[in-house]
Motif scaffolding. Structure first.
Motif, mmCIF file in Angstrom:
data_model
loop_
_atom_site.group_PDB
_atom_site.id
_atom_site.type_symbol
_atom_site.label_atom_id
_atom_site.label_comp_id
_atom_site.label_asym_id
_atom_site.label_seq_id
_atom_site.Cartn_x
_atom_site.Cartn_y
_atom_site.Cartn_z
ATOM 1 N N VAL A 37 20.735 6.060 -22.523
ATOM 2 C CA VAL A 37 19.312 5.632 -22.090
ATOM 3 C C VAL A 37 18.618 6.756 -21.820
ATOM 4 N N ASN A 38 17.725 7.271 -22.638
ATOM 5 C CA ASN A 38 17.109 8.721 -22.306
ATOM 6 C C ASN A 38 15.823 8.285 -21.521
ATOM 7 N N PHE A 39 15.829 8.761 -20.369
ATOM 8 C CA PHE A 39 14.800 8.731 -19.510
ATOM 9 C C PHE A 39 13.603 10.163 -19.868
ATOM 10 N N THR A 40 14.365 10.971 -20.681
ATOM 11 C CA THR A 40 13.493 12.374 -20.982
ATOM 12 C C THR A 40 12.706 12.147 -22.272
ATOM 13 N N GLY A 41 12.472 11.162 -22.805
ATOM 14 C CA GLY A 41 12.047 11.145 -24.290
ATOM 15 C C GLY A 41 10.453 11.474 -24.359
ATOM 16 N N ALA A 42 9.656 11.082 -23.264
ATOM 17 C CA ALA A 42 8.337 11.275 -23.320
ATOM 18 C C ALA A 42 8.111 12.687 -22.875
ATOM 19 N N SER B 45 26.083 4.567 -17.085
ATOM 20 C CA SER B 45 25.332 4.855 -15.850
ATOM 21 C C SER B 45 25.038 6.380 -15.579
ATOM 22 N N THR B 46 26.318 7.077 -15.884
ATOM 23 C CA THR B 46 26.104 8.281 -15.325
ATOM 24 C C THR B 46 25.047 9.165 -16.438
ATOM 25 N N LYS B 47 25.355 9.029 -17.420
ATOM 26 C CA LYS B 47 24.463 9.457 -18.599
ATOM 27 C C LYS B 47 22.959 9.361 -18.125
ATOM 28 N N ALA B 48 22.640 7.990 -17.998
ATOM 29 C CA ALA B 48 21.049 7.335 -17.624
ATOM 30 C C ALA B 48 20.832 8.193 -16.267
ATOM 31 N N ALA B 49 21.583 8.275 -15.455
ATOM 32 C CA ALA B 49 21.132 9.054 -14.350
ATOM 33 C C ALA B 49 20.863 10.620 -14.254
ATOM 34 N N VAL B 50 21.839 10.975 -15.258
ATOM 35 C CA VAL B 50 21.434 12.493 -15.571
ATOM 36 C C VAL B 50 20.148 12.806 -16.244
ATOM 37 N N VAL C 91 17.609 10.992 -15.883
ATOM 38 C CA VAL C 91 16.519 10.573 -14.868
ATOM 39 C C VAL C 91 16.425 12.127 -13.949
ATOM 40 N N ALA C 92 17.387 12.873 -13.802
ATOM 41 C CA ALA C 92 17.223 13.856 -13.156
ATOM 42 C C ALA C 92 16.822 15.095 -13.968
ATOM 43 N N LEU C 93 17.079 15.156 -15.335
ATOM 44 C CA LEU C 93 16.505 16.114 -16.116
ATOM 45 C C LEU C 93 14.863 15.808 -16.322
ATOM 46 N N LEU C 94 14.637 14.313 -16.148
ATOM 47 C CA LEU C 94 13.181 14.145 -16.341
ATOM 48 C C LEU C 94 12.440 14.701 -15.028
ATOM 49 N N VAL C 95 13.032 14.616 -13.835
ATOM 50 C CA VAL C 95 12.192 15.056 -12.859
ATOM 51 C C VAL C 95 12.227 16.693 -12.633
ATOM 52 N N GLY C 96 13.206 17.130 -13.249
ATOM 53 C CA GLY C 96 13.096 18.894 -13.431
ATOM 54 C C GLY C 96 12.114 18.979 -14.508
ATOM 55 N N SER D 29 4.527 12.425 -19.607
ATOM 56 C CA SER D 29 6.016 12.304 -19.487
ATOM 57 C C SER D 29 6.124 10.838 -19.045
ATOM 58 N N LEU D 30 5.477 10.223 -18.090
ATOM 59 C CA LEU D 30 5.686 9.035 -17.552
ATOM 60 C C LEU D 30 5.434 7.712 -18.599
ATOM 61 N N LEU D 31 4.916 8.317 -19.873
ATOM 62 C CA LEU D 31 4.810 6.955 -21.080
ATOM 63 C C LEU D 31 6.070 6.652 -21.255
ATOM 64 N N VAL D 32 7.385 7.130 -20.771
ATOM 65 C CA VAL D 32 8.660 6.610 -21.033
ATOM 66 C C VAL D 32 8.871 5.581 -20.465
ATOM 67 N N VAL D 33 7.924 4.951 -19.369
ATOM 68 C CA VAL D 33 8.233 3.790 -18.754
ATOM 69 C C VAL D 33 7.880 2.539 -20.075
#
Length: 289
Positions: free
Chosen positions: A35-40, A92-97, A99-104, A219-223
Motif C-alpha cells: 500500500v504505497n503512500f509515496t505515490g504522489a 502493515s510493515t510495508k505500509a508503515a515504511v 508512510v515514513a518515506l513519504l514524511v522523509g 504530495s498529499l494528493l495521495v489521500v
C-alpha cells in the motif's frame, strides 16, 4: 449556464488525476503487495524537476522529459528500498515504511524547494477541448481522464493476459516461491515502481497549475488517490477509475456551495471512513446476531 454543472466539469481534471493515482496504487498493491503512500510524492519530485528547469530558462518539453525521468528514477529508488530490505515484511510493515518515506520525501522536498512558497508551474495543455452543455471542457481534463483510462486498460490487460503480468501476480502472492521458480523478482518489482512513477509524474505535471504548486500540497494528493483505491477495494482497476473521477466531480460541486466549499478537502477522508465502515458491515451484523 448551470453553476453546478460548471463546477462538476471543473472537477474533471482533479478527478482524472485521482483516478490515475488510485489505479497506480492498485497496480502497485496487486503486483508487489505494498500500500504505497509515496505515490504522489514520487510524482511531485519529478514535477519539481520540471519546475526548477523551467524557472531557470530551459525549454518546456525537454524539462518535462527530464521531470518524468526524475520521477521514474525516484520510483525505482523507493522500489529498491522496499524490495531490498522489506520484501518479506508484512503488509502493515510495508505500509508503515512507505508512510515514513513519504514524511522523509516531503521534508527533503520542502527543504530543496523553498518550503511552501508557490512556484511558477507552466501549464502544459492550456485551452478548451470542447463544450459540454455550454460548459468548456479543458484539454487538461480530457488528457488526465484519457491517461487514467489508458493506464486502467493497460494494467488490466497486462495483469491478466501477459506472461510477465502473471509472473508479477505470483510475485505478489509468494515472492520467495516466485524467485525459486526463476522469476526475476527484484527487476520486475523495480519495473512496476518505475512505470507508476512515470505515469504519476506526468499526471501531476498536468494538475499542478490548478493547485498551489508546493511540495507538500502535491504530495498529499495521495489521500484522494488512496480513497479511490479503497472504493476499488485495492482489487478493481475499473471501480478505482470510477471512484477517482467521482471524487473529483464531488469536490468540484462542493466548491460551488459556499457553506461547504472550505471543507471540500475533507471529502476523501469521509470517503475512506465510509468505505471502511461499509467493509465491516458483515462482521458487525454477525456479531449482532
Amino acid at each position: 449556464m448551470n453553476p453546478l454543472l460548471t463546477s462538476a466539469v471543473a472537477g474533471l481534471t482533479a478527478g482524472g488525476t485521482y483516478a490515475l493515482l488510485g489505479v497506480c496504487a492498485v497496480f502497485t498493491y496487486r503486483l508487489v503487495a505494498v500500500v504505497n503512500f509515496t505515490g504522489a510524492a514520487i510524482g511531485t519530485a519529478g514535477t519539481f524537476v520540471l519546475i526548477a528547469l523551467f524557472e531557470v530558462g530551459f525549454p518546456i518539453w525537454p524539462s518535462v522529459l527530464a521531470g518524468i525521468a526524475a520521477g521514474t528514477a525516484t520510483g525505482v529508488a523507493i522500489g529498491y528500498i522496499m524490495t531490498r530490505w522489506f520484501g518479506e515484511a508484512s503488509a502493515s510493515t510495508k505500509a508503515a515504511v512507505t508512510v515514513a518515506l513519504l514524511v522523509g520525501l516531503i521534508a527533503v522536498g520542502l527543504r530543496l524547494t523553498g518550503g511552501q512558497h508557490p512556484h511558477n508551474m507552466p501549464e502544459l495543455f492550456p485551452g478548451s477541448a470542447f463544450r459540454l452543455a455550454g460548459v468548456e471542457v479543458t484539454i487538461a481534463s480530457v488528457l488526465t481522464i484519457g491517461l487514467a483510462v489508458l493506464f486502467t486498460i493497460l494494467s488490466d490487460l497486462f495483469l491478466n493476459r501477459t506472461k510477465v503480468g502473471l509472473n508479477l501476480r505470483a510475485l505478489a502472492d509468494r515472492p520467495m516461491a516466485a524467485e525459486l521458480l526463476g522469476v526475476r523478482v527484484q527487476l520486475l518489482s523495480l519495473l512496476v515502481w518505475g512505470m507508476t512513477g512515470a505515469f504519476t509524474t506526468f499526471a501531476l505535471m498536468i494538475i499542478a497549475p490548478q493547485r498551489s504548486p508546493n511540495f507538500m500540497t502535491l504530495s498529499l494528493l495521495v489521500v484522494p488517490a488512496l480513497a479511490a483505491a479503497l472504493i476499488g477495494v485495492f482489487r478493481s482497476f475499473w471501480r478505482t477509475l470510477a471512484g477517482g473521477i467521482a471524487l473529483g466531480i464531488v469536490e468540484g460541486l462542493a466548491s460551488s456551495i459556499d457553506s461547504v466549499s472550505q471543507y471540500r478537502s475533507a471529502i476523501p477522508f469521509l470517503v475512506v471512513l465510509a468505505v471502511l465502515l461499509w467493509s465491516q458491515r458483515e462482521a458487525r451484523w454477525d456479531e449482532a446476531r
